[in-house]
Motif scaffolding. Structure first.
Motif, PDB file in Angstrom:
ATOM      1  N   LEU A   1      39.103  30.427  37.403  1.00  0.00           N
ATOM      2  CA  LEU A   1      40.193  29.964  36.674  1.00  0.00           C
ATOM      3  C   LEU A   1      40.617  28.634  36.872  1.00  0.00           C
TER       4      LEU A   1
ATOM      5  N   TRP B   1      43.964  42.689  33.047  1.00  0.00           N
ATOM      6  CA  TRP B   1      43.648  41.181  33.307  1.00  0.00           C
ATOM      7  C   TRP B   1      43.565  40.448  32.198  1.00  0.00           C
TER       8      TRP B   1
ATOM      9  N   LYS C   1      38.555  40.504  42.888  1.00  0.00           N
ATOM     10  CA  LYS C   1      39.472  40.044  42.220  1.00  0.00           C
ATOM     11  C   LYS C   1      38.342  39.728  40.735  1.00  0.00           C
ATOM     12  N   PRO C   2      39.200  39.849  39.404  1.00  0.00           N
ATOM     13  CA  PRO C   2      38.148  39.395  38.259  1.00  0.00           C
ATOM     14  C   PRO C   2      37.815  37.904  38.177  1.00  0.00           C
ATOM     15  N   TRP C   3      38.750  37.256  38.783  1.00  0.00           N
ATOM     16  CA  TRP C   3      38.624  35.669  38.412  1.00  0.00           C
ATOM     17  C   TRP C   3      37.581  35.084  39.656  1.00  0.00           C
TER      18      TRP C   3
ATOM     19  N   ASN D   1      36.823  30.127  42.331  1.00  0.00           N
ATOM     20  CA  ASN D   1      37.806  30.701  41.471  1.00  0.00           C
ATOM     21  C   ASN D   1      37.435  30.186  39.840  1.00  0.00           C
TER      22      ASN D   1
ATOM     23  N   GLU E   1      46.584  34.408  37.638  1.00  0.00           N
ATOM     24  CA  GLU E   1      46.175  35.016  39.110  1.00  0.00           C
ATOM     25  C   GLU E   1      47.286  35.556  39.744  1.00  0.00           C
TER      26      GLU E   1
ATOM     27  N   TYR F   1      49.010  38.499  38.256  1.00  0.00           N
ATOM     28  CA  TYR F   1      48.119  39.764  38.261  1.00  0.00           C
ATOM     29  C   TYR F   1      48.312  40.300  39.458  1.00  0.00           C
ATOM     30  N   GLU F   2      48.210  39.594  40.458  1.00  0.00           N
ATOM     31  CA  GLU F   2      48.170  40.039  41.944  1.00  0.00           C
ATOM     32  C   GLU F   2      49.555  40.703  42.196  1.00  0.00           C
TER      33      GLU F   2
END
Ligand SMILES: Cc1cc2nc3c(=O)[nH]c(=O)nc-3n(C[C@H](O)[C@H](O)[C@H](O)COP(=O)(O)OP(=O)(O)OC[C@H]3O[C@@H](n4cnc5c(N)ncnc54)[C@H](O)[C@@H]3O)c2cc1C
Lengths: 77, 293, 751
Positions: C620, B243, C425-427, C618, B280, B283-284
């Motif tokens: 981000l 990430w 999800k990290p974000w 989110n 995002e 990454y997905e």
């Protein structure tokens, strides 16, 4: 006969106490009280008369023991 | 108040091209009308003739021919979102089309209209750019092809001449090892103009590295832009899912966009947001791809 | 009557609305009808030097153009203070002000003519900040200055309270200028009648007040004005005050023709009423165990240009500024301040969402500092019936703060919040928070709050319920029908409603203030009692059964001393005695003492709700999604569960809009969010999953035990969303709406 008058909001200015009682001859109408108080102009146009939750109009003949409310239909919630 | 105008509904492509030539700069095409009617209402249509293309059946198709996907200008966003061909071979475009407006808008709004409208916020545009799409343009005398990246000349402006219309868009199919994606930031989940949008294309080599990348951003410059330096960063990513590494690569996008402040967002926030959108989505996509192997 | 059975039916207005056959006032047309156009001000603040209508009058198809001089009665309207001109004569105070009115044969011509009205203005400086507007040298909107109302309510000694406090939380909060955005914009038709009277067909929340306001404007006897205001295509408070009615009434009386107007969304968003933005400075002191000691609150209400209900809204906000928590020392001060920022008026919640956002936020922050959980700190402070409120009155009616708090704590969402908060999800970050709210119902002390209802027995043995309260989507007419049917022991399909019209229905006060169901429950029950008495009396007269005969409703008729009679039989038996009408009247109970210096306070009956929210942020982009909501609501007595859930759904969506999306942006007096591409409301894609927890703590002063719920369902969700963002990310949201960029900037303060 005895009638109680309750003035709300801007109509309080028409009498030195907001609530008072009147001794009236039988046959007196609500309209006569309105005229007695001298309510005029936009304030007259916006006046409602209420008797125990019921709207009444100028020609209503007052009855002994009536509590007549003078108010404007403003909101507050 | 919608002004008075002359209205012609073309029944086929030939008639549309004739009307285009006849009325030249006096006319405005209307396909789904989802942009034109709004502009009419706002008094922003200077032309006084409307040529309606929505009955031109020849413009509404999606097909694949020898490794190339052809999308008719009259294909609606709903058509694209539902098309197995687009979903398989131009995934980013299917995703973008599915995020346009609402079902009502997607049922009438067309990809041709989205492209010809040339809004920097048009959602299908970054997807078409990363798919290396070509715009087919016709006038009564013939046709010409323009790579989509060269099609736009400014906000609301393109290379289309007044007697020309867009007939189709085509791009090479994507296959195994090729990943595409789309991301959009708006003010709510649906029915929202993009504050920023983004599409990417990655080709993954045998070494599990990204060997080719195309990244495009919308709503962050006068036209949708390619982000070449960011693409190079992605090609340098290590072949494992990190990430932090992905976010670091995406950070380069900051330097490649030139957004403005408007009612929807400030410029500086838009820069941050495109970085996030890219990180995002990338990454997905990479996660699912690297998992599969 | 608590054991009454409410037969469950589909919404009585569902079929017509779903099929498009319902005629709204804006659907009406009349022969010879003209179209109106409101010529709006070019500037947010200016003197009018001259209005020249000659070019407009010369346009073919224009029937008349009116200016201020043409107003036949009093040129002003306003529920509390008629300071908003129908047509401005000397001054404009916001960009939606009317400077002239056009009537023409088509809407197009009317619009063209409007552009031909030449107005000379002398532009004045724009007043666009309520705090700046309070300064002595600020330009003045009105002769009396920029202060619309100043209220100060104190109890105990806040300074003393802060001295004893272990934790003091102090912040400034800001709330949005939310628009009501009803599907049906402001619209209607004014029809002059042959007898010199005027019929006004315009969706609004109180026909009987519109009648008086119009009488004042026209200089006519109110009884020569007939108002038809039902059904309404959405109101939310935005149609409580007059909107377009004054203008079309003047045009109709002048031209002698029906005159229609139907505002575009753009015109509605520019000229229409909005929710007052508040700036709230709140300082709250707590003991280390979470006990509240003091709350010092100053509210600045951005009133916009005219009074309307700005005073009562400020006061209701101040009444709720410490919620119904046990706070011994309070100081609640408020300023309603005129600015050139549009016009603000009534809106669902009426000032309460604004202050509770601040209070519930301070509460959670204190809990965090003290290491208490959000339920514990609230439980420590909630008031019960019989205790003294933060503004000093004793709570005599039912208080359900503890009930809704207990219920929300037991909700599935709250119980399983740790699982709900997981994301891979990290974000993404998820958070859950809760909040609770009381909402004072009714009009408050010093304002007669009353309502009547008629029940007519029709010739075929079915009933007509006549009541003033309009249906604007709340589902109340279904509820009224069920209440009447339940009392009469008939199927609800046997009861039809005539409502919201000065002819043929009876004044029951405004459809506002969470008062419709409660008022109707008592007025209908009173009419039903009158029914029993009158039937008994009539039977006694006819059959000499004796004066004390009792009649009871049962199985589609009545048991009487002369045997069971169906309603058909009763209708036939008494068909000579017209009208077969029973009347019921009700007066709201109120406190016996006013809160000094705060007109209208206190309110006497409350609604209660607690809500928990799960959001996903989110990190981000700052985007925040409201994923799931649990609502614990006290209905008193549920009449129609489906409508209760629908009110929750709608309230949550509107609260979500307040918390995350909605704001009418005005800069230098100009509205910048003129349509739905910039004025953002939640769509069906944005609204959350729901968990409904319905409590029934019967409201003793309602004949049927009901409480209003229409407003409170949108209140706790607002702080709950803001606090869930905190739970997710650690940042405190002090300004709403919490747009993606705002959240992002909170997460990245250096940006
Ligand atoms: C409520 C709403 C939401 C929306 N949401 C989005 C969104 O989320 N994302 C997004 O990208 N857009 C959005 N839009 C804009 C619009 O829907 C899209 O741009 C759509 O693709 C336009 O297609 P159309 O067929 O309706 O174009 P039209 O309105 O018919 O035309 C648009 C422009 O293209 C020209 N044109 C159309 N067809 C051709 C052709 N074949 N050749 C040459 N010129 C042509 C027209 O002359 C016009 O200038 C939204 C619009 C609305 C009203």
């Amino acid at each position: 006969m005895n009638v109680k008058i309750k003035l709300f909001q801007d109509y309080k200015q028409y009498h030195d106490t907001p609530e008072y009682e009147l001794e009236l001859p039988a046959g007196t109408t609500a309209g006569e009280i309105v005229r007695q108080l001298g309510i005029k102009g936009p304030e007259l146009a916006y006046l409602i008369l209420i008797l125990k939750g019921k709207r009444v109009y100028d020609e209503y003949v007052l009855q002994d023991g009536d509590e007549l409310v003078f108010a404007a239909p403003i909101g507050g919630g | 108040m919608i002004k008075e105008f002359e209205y012609h509904a073309a029944q086929d492509l030939k008639e549309a091209l004739e009307l285009a030539e006849q009325f030249g700069p006096r006319k405005r095409f209307l396909s789904g009308g989802t942009d034109v009617t709004v502009r009419l209402k706002e008094g922003l249509v200077t032309e006084d003739v409307i040529v309606d293309l929505s009955h031109v059946a020849e413009l509404r198709f999606v097909r694949e021919e020898s490794g190339v996907v052809h999308v008719g200008a009259g294909a609606t966003h709903a058509d694209l979102g539902a098309s197995p061909i687009v979903r398989q071979h131009g995934h980013a475009l299917a995703l973008a089309a599915s995020r346009v407006g609402s079902s009502q808008i997607r049922n009438v709004g067309t990809v041709g209209g989205n492209v010809a409208n040339a809004s920097p916020a048009g959602d299908t545009i970054p997807a078409l750019i990363v798919l290396d799409a070509v715009v087919s343009i016709a006038n009564r005398k013939g046709t010409r092809d323009v790579p989509i990246i060269d099609f736009f000349t400014g906000p609301g402006r393109s290379v289309l001449a007044s007697e020309e219309l867009v007939t189709e868009l085509y791009f090479p199919v994507t296959g195994p090892g090729e990943l595409t994606g789309f991301g959009k930031l708006g003010s709510r989940q649906a029915m929202t103009i993009s504050t920023a949008n983004m599409a990417f294309y990655f080709r993954i080599g045998d070494n599990r590295r990204i060997v080719e990348a195309r990244i495009a951003f919308g709503s962050v410059a006068p036209t949708v832009v390619r982000a070449h330096r960011t693409e190079r960063m992605f090609c340098q990513l290590p072949p494992l899912l990190s990430w932090d590494a992905i976010r670091g690569a995406a950070q380069m996008a900051w330097k490649e966009v030139a957004p403005i402040d408007d009612l929807r967002a400030t410029a500086v926030y838009r820069k941050e947001a495109v970085v996030g959108l890219l990180a995002e989505a990338a990454y997905e996509a990479l996660a699912s791809c690297w998992h599969e192997r | 009557m608590d054991d009454i059975h409410f037969e469950q039916v589909d919404r009585v207005d569902a079929l017509g609305k779903a099929c498009g056959t319902t005629e709204y006032m804006s659907d009406l047309s009349f022969p010879g009808m003209l179209y109106a156009w409101f010529v709006r001000s070019k500037y947010p603040h200016a003197l009018i030097k001259n209005v020249d209508i000659s070019r407009a009058m010369a346009l073919n198809g224009v029937v008349t153009v009116l200016t201020a001089a043409d107003v036949t009665g009093f040129n002003g309207f306003g529920i509390v203070n008629p300071d908003m001109p129908v047509i401005c004569g000397d001054k404009v105070r916001y960009i939606g002000d009317t400077v002239a009115l056009v009537a023409a044969t088509t809407e197009r011509i009317a619009e063209q003519a409007a552009a031909l009205v030449d107005v000379d203005y002398e532009v004045l400086p724009v007043v666009d900040d309520p705090i700046e507007a309070l300064k002595p040298d600020a330009p003045k909107l009105h002769d009396k200055g920029n202060v619309c109302l100043h209220t100060l309510i104190t109890k105990g000694n806040v300074e003393q309270g802060f001295r004893e406090a272990d934790v003091v939380i102090e912040h400034e909060y800001r709330t949005p200028r939310q628009a009501h955005v009803p599907l049906e914009t402001e619209s209607g038709v004014a029809v002059p009648e042959a007898d010199g009277s005027l019929s006004m067909y315009a969706g609004s929340q109180y026909a009987f007040r519109d009648q008086l306001q119009l009488a004042r404007i026209l200089g006519m006897n109110p009884r020569m004005i007939h108002v038809y205001s039902n059904p309404v295509g959405g109101g939310f408070g935005g149609k409580d005050e007059l909107t377009i009615q004054g203008g079309i009434a003047l045009l109709a009386m002048k031209t002698g023709k029906p005159v229609k107007v139907f505002l575009s969304r753009e015109e509605s968003l520019v000229s229409g009423w909005k929710r007052h933005p508040f700036i709230i400075r709140m300082k709250t002191g707590f003991k280390s165990d979470g006990t509240m000691l003091a709350n010092d609150v100053t509210c600045y209400e951005d009133k916009g240009a005219y009074t309307s209900l700005g005073g009562p809204i400020l006061n209701l906000a101040l009444e709720h500024a410490s919620s119904l928590y046990r706070v011994p020392n309070t100081r609640h001060e408020g300023w309603a301040v005129f600015t050139n920022n549009g016009v603000c008026g009534a809106f669902r919640g009426f000032g309460v969402p604004q202050v509770l956002f601040a209070l519930e936020s301070n509460m959670d922050e204190a809990a965090e500092q003290l290491g208490l959980d959000p339920v514990t700190i609230r439980r420590k402070n909630v008031l019960h019936q019989g205790e003294v409120s933060p503004i000093g009155h004793t709570l005599r009616t039912g208080v359900s703060m503890d009930l809704v708090l207990d219920a929300i704590e037991k909700s599935e969402l709250w119980q399983h919040r740790e699982e709900y908060k997981k994301t891979d999800k990290p974000w993404l970050r998820r958070g859950v928070a809760l909040a609770l709210a009381p909402q004072g119902a009714g009009l408050g002390l010093g304002i007669p709050d009353y309502g009547g209802a008629y029940i007519d027995l029709d010739g075929d043995g079915s009933f007509t319920l006549r009541i003033g309260l309009v249906e604007y989507g709340q589902g109340t007419h279904t509820g009224f029908t069920q209440m009447a049917a339940g009392l009469l022991h008939v199927h609800p399909s046997r009861v039809r409603i005539v409502a919201g019209q000065t002819e043929g229905s009876v004044d029951a006060g405004p459809a506002t203030a969470s008062r419709s169901m409660y008022t109707a429950s008592n007025a209908i029950a009173a009419a039903f009692r009158d029914f029993g008495v009158k039937v008994a009396g009539a039977l006694a007269a006819k059959y000499h059964t004796g004066a004390d005969a009792v009649c009871e409703a049962k199985d589609g008729g009545m048991t009487t001393p002369v045997g069971f009679r169906t309603y058909e039989e009763l209708a036939q038996e008494f068909s000579q005695e017209s009208p077969l009408r029973w009347e019921g009247y009700f007066v709201w109970p109120t406190a016996d003492r006013e809160i000094p210096g705060a007109a209208g306070l206190p309110h006497w009956i409350y609604s209660f709700a607690a809500q928990a929210a799960l959001v996903e942020v989110n990190t981000l982009t700052g985007e925040t999604h409201l994923l799931r909501v649990a609502t614990a609501l006290d209905t008193g007595h549920t009449v129609n569960p489906q409508q209760v859930e629908a009110q929750i759904d709608g309230g949550v969506a509107q609260g979500e809009g307040f918390a995350l999306f909605e704001d009418t942006l005005i800069s230098k007096g100009q509205v910048r969010t003129r349509n739905f591409s910039t004025y953002i409301i939640p769509t069906v894609q944005d609204v959350p999953e729901h968990e409904y927890i319905i409590l029934e703590n019967s409201e003793g002063t309602s004949a049927l035990g009901v409480r209003g719920i229409g407003e409170v369902v949108m209140v706790p969700i607002i702080p709950a969303v803001a606090l869930a963002i905190h739970d997710a990310t650690g940042v405190w949201v002090r300004q709403l709406p919490s747009t993606p960029e705002r959240v992002y900037r909170l997460l990245h303060p250096g940006l």
